[in-house]
Enzyme design. Sequence first.
Site, short mmCIF file in Angstrom:
data_model
loop_
_atom_site.label_atom_id
_atom_site.label_comp_id
_atom_site.label_asym_id
_atom_site.label_seq_id
_atom_site.Cartn_x
_atom_site.Cartn_y
_atom_site.Cartn_z
N ASP A 12 8.08 -46.55 34.56
CA ASP A 12 8.92 -47.31 33.64
C ASP A 12 8.53 -48.77 33.78
OD1 ASP A 12 10.29 -45.03 32.90
OD2 ASP A 12 11.92 -45.33 34.33
N ASP A 131 16.20 -37.43 25.94
CA ASP A 131 17.13 -37.79 27.02
C ASP A 131 18.46 -37.15 26.67
OD1 ASP A 131 15.12 -39.40 28.06
OD2 ASP A 131 15.89 -41.22 27.10
#
Length: 252
Positions: A12, A131
């Site tokens: 990330d 997600d």
Amino acid sequence: MGLAKRIIPCLDVKDGQTVKGVNFENLRNAGDPVELARRYSEEGADELVFLDITASAEGRNTFTEMVERVAKVINIPFTVGGGINAFSDVERLLYAGADKVSINSAAIRNPQLIDEISSKFGSQVCVCAIDARQETDGEWYCYVKGGRERTERRLFDWAAEVADRGAGEILFTSMNHDGVKTGYANGALAQLSTLPIPIIASGGAGNMQHFYDAFSIGRADAALAASVFHFGEISIPKLKRFLNGKGVKTRI
């Protein structure tokens, strides 16, 4: 024995640095993404995933430059995502050197984008990230904007549509399990595994057994993790030897 299972470190990226949090919050610095990429490539990772988690206007330029730098130092496929809002963003990242793009919020807003990417570049280029959080009623709902906004899309319905539209694979992150290190969402993974495209498990890796469970119980095609790799808790060569020893085929 079928296809080898893939081990995929996820980076990330925020403001040019790798970060990692818990349940999508409380981020801490994990190092330079290009150097981490080089290390993982040398250690035997099968693929890498990079996500621009802020994707501001300035961040997009920084992120594109990082993609170009990563492409020069690794020899394994890598996927990039975050801040992809239009087909032009897909082209920009592929031309910078990425092998695949991961789309999430943009796909839910404009499902036709999945069709466009797969028809122009091939389904193998289009990774649809989902997600999702399991709510108190037991139902899994999809989230957008980096996990900040719930939609009325239900995980299994949306995953089936994604596959129908031509996505090459699904990257499923359980928000309930993200960064908690108690194992992957194997029940949901097993249900997703009935789809005709590969499923990448994400969210929950804390030890090597968790990877084995994702493959054996969850029937995932690949397992993605971040902090256990970034902070040296699990080494990729040891993990692959462990999995092979338990009958899960990996490339060493």
